[in-house]
Design an enzyme around this catalytic site. Structure first.
Site, PDB file in Angstrom:
ATOM      1  N   SER A   1       1.426  -2.307  -7.261  1.00 33.36           N
ATOM      2  CA  SER A   1       2.010  -2.721  -5.993  1.00 33.36           C
ATOM      3  C   SER A   1       3.485  -3.096  -6.173  1.00 33.36           C
ATOM      4  O   SER A   1       4.290  -2.274  -6.562  1.00 33.36           O
ATOM      5  CB  SER A   1       1.189  -3.862  -5.393  1.00 33.36           C
ATOM      6  OG  SER A   1       1.624  -4.168  -4.090  1.00 33.36           O
TER       7      SER A   1
ATOM      8  N   ASP B   1       1.734  -0.127   0.919  1.00 34.82           N
ATOM      9  CA  ASP B   1       0.711  -0.783   1.735  1.00 34.82           C
ATOM     10  C   ASP B   1       1.269  -2.005   2.464  1.00 34.82           C
ATOM     11  O   ASP B   1       0.611  -2.543   3.356  1.00 34.82           O
ATOM     12  CB  ASP B   1      -0.530  -1.149   0.914  1.00 34.82           C
ATOM     13  CG  ASP B   1      -0.277  -2.142  -0.208  1.00 34.82           C
ATOM     14  OD1 ASP B   1       0.912  -2.456  -0.482  1.00 34.82           O
ATOM     15  OD2 ASP B   1      -1.259  -2.603  -0.818  1.00 34.82           O
TER      16      ASP B   1
END
Length: 546
Positions: A147, A298
């Protein structure tokens, strides 16, 4: 102990399949670098509800092919124990160092265990993997990503067949299965037998993104976009083109995937300096919005023109974007449950209640938010938004960007801005001002010591506001399962303290609610909110010893 450490390292070296980490470890052994070896062999990376995440390197305390092979073997054993032998596992990956290797290793282990494996065609956003699980009828999914962590990190995120991330007890069961994996020589890893997917899944995901927009809504907002060297550019620009928005102006220096993340200290739009190039581009292009995704796309960050801000642009907090999207969905007639995690602003509950929608609060993480029954919209203050739970049961920075652009277009037609709508929300529901006290540490004992101090001596007041209740969330509540955290309710404020689940940080989430009076209005409320937040931050820091 020295000889035991060397023996342990040599044993690991003997079965390491990666020439790079073999060379690293062999060099440490030859140099008798006991400190470096001890750091790599002090234990094992722990598999939990965030899967695995850590620094790349050799040994069981690092992310490497040996650790990933064991994780995949444990996951495969768990799936088979659940009666899902022969089921499909779909695997996605980002553009970080070793991500493609880890994805191939996972596919190989799944195939060797008698499951079917399908790998996405190239590095793609995490939401595409989350969508693909249900679209393909998979029994599980794996996304190889760290991430927004530093460049030296990588990670391994596991989803179940319902398209949502693992939660207890599945995480503990998988961890136990990983611990039971024997020597890597016993893990069957064929060199082929899995499927490399084409663009059909991506095309289906992109077709689904249209569903978040109102048919016939205005699509005029001009956007400057940065992928922060991640995988978002091609998918976001394709989604914007399908929807009929103007082509985003790209931050050229950050548009292509680059695992070195050369222009940022941390590839996280919340970190100081990460948005500097985006703002420089915006000052040249004069758009309506700046939108950023984190490296696996995301999360979605939003900035707006603000003459009072340094440089003319202001980053919106995740709580502000969360409230804006909620208000937009309410205006569009969205019905269902609005959900957020406990660290996010209580404003969402007021918006949902006023609209007659359900509201639910969960533990931190979309693994919990996505499981809320009847979910229509979910968000978390850390720039995560789930705006199409029927398509993606996770945060999705692509569809969130589309919805923000639609809202900006609607307001643009009215000659208004996102800041104008935020003002309206504050007047209607009270000013909900939020801030965060976040401390990154090298030594995790600093976090444990701070939590211990607060548990042993909880503050009686913060910024002059009396603490009306102090909850130790590790004991659980009627609504929430146990988690390592503390929650303080104050008169007109709330504080939550918890260790980060993905980074070596202690995070303290602060919120004050200030009524907006008819006489002095928003400026006075903002000044009061800022004063209280500063005082809470100061007093909490002293109480925690950080």
């Amino acid at each position: 102990m020295q000889q035991d450490l060397i023996t342990q390292a040599r044993s690991w070296l003997a079965e390491d399949p990666d020439p790079e980490t073999r060379d690293e470890l062999a060099g440490l052994i030859d140099a008798q670098d006991l400190d470096a070896l001890a750091a790599r062999f002090a234990g094992t990376l722990q598999f939990g509800t965030a899967g695995l995440r850590g620094e790349l390197g050799a040994g069981p305390m690092r992310m490497n092919r040996s650790v990933v092979i064991r994780a995949a073997a444990g996951l495969a054993a768990h799936l088979k124990a659940q009666g899902q032998a022969g089921g499909l596992v779909v695997i996605g990956y980002d553009a970080r160092y070793k991500s493609a290797d880890f994805a191939r290793d996972t596919a190989s282990v799944m195939t060797g265990a008698g499951l079917r494996a399908a790998v996405l065609p190239r590095p793609l956003p995490t939401p595409v993997l989350a969508y693909a699980i249900r679209h393909l009828g998979a029994v599980a999914g794996v996304e190889v990503t760290a991430s927004h962590n530093p460049p030296r990190d990588n990670g391994y995120k596991v989803y179940l067949g319902d398209g949502s991330q693992i939660v207890p007890p599945a995480d503990g069961e998988i961890a136990a299965a990983i611990a039971a994996v024997g020597p890597l020589a016993g893990v069957d890893r064929p060199g082929s037998g899995w499927e490399i997917l084409g663009d059909e899944v991506l095309d289906a995901y992109l077709a689904r993104t249209d569903a978040v927009l109102d048919a016939g809504s205005p699509r005029t907002a001009q956007v400057v976009y940065t992928a922060l060297h991640g995988v978002g550019t091609s998918v976001l620009t394709a989604a914007f083109a399908r929807a009929g928005f103007p082509e985003p102006v790209l931050v050229a220096e950050q548009a292509e995937p680059d695992p070195a993340f050369p222009t940022v200290a941390f590839p996280n739009p919340e970190e100081p300096g990460a948005m500097d190039l985006a703002f420089a581009t915006a000052r040249r292009a004069n758009p309506d919005l700046v939108i950023a995704n984190d490296p696996d796309a995301d999360r979605c960050a939003v900035a707006v023109p603000d003459a009072s801000a340094d440089g003319g642009w202001r980053m919106l907090r995740g709580d502000e974007v969360g409230a804006l999207l909620a208000a937009h969905l309410v205006t569009r007639g969205a019905a269902g449950v609005f959900a957020e995690s406990i660290v996010s602003s209580s404003l969402l509950g007021r918006i949902a209640e006023k609209a007659g929608n359900g509201y639910e609060e969960t533990l931190t993480g979309f693994k919990w938010i996505a499981r809320v029954e009847g979910l229509r919209y979910g968000y978390e203050e850390a720039l995560g938004y789930c705006v199409d739970p029927d398509g993606v049961r996770d945060k999705d920075g692509i569809t969130a960007a589309l919805l923000v652009a639609e809202l900006a277009s609607v307001l643009k037609e009215q000659k208004r801005t996102l800041l104008d709508l935020l003002d309206d929300i504050a007047v209607e529901h009270g000013l909900h001002a939020t801030d965060q006290l976040s401390v990154r540490v090298e030594d995790l004992s600093v976090i444990a010591d701070a939590m211990r101090r607060l548990r042993e001596n909880p503050p009686a007041a913060l910024a002059g506001l009396a603490v009306t209740s102090a909850e130790d969330l590790s004991e659980g509540t009627e609504q929430l399962p146990p988690t390592d955290g503390l929650r303080y309710q104050l008169r007109g404020a709330r504080v939550i303290v918890r260790p980060s689940g993905t980074e070596p940080k202690l995070k303290c989430y602060l919120e004050v609610v200030v009524p907006v009076g008819p006489a002095d209005g928003l400026p006075a409320a903002r000044a009061k909110g800022a004063e209280l937040l500063a005082g809470i931050k100061r007093d909490l820091s002293a109480a925690a010893g950080i």
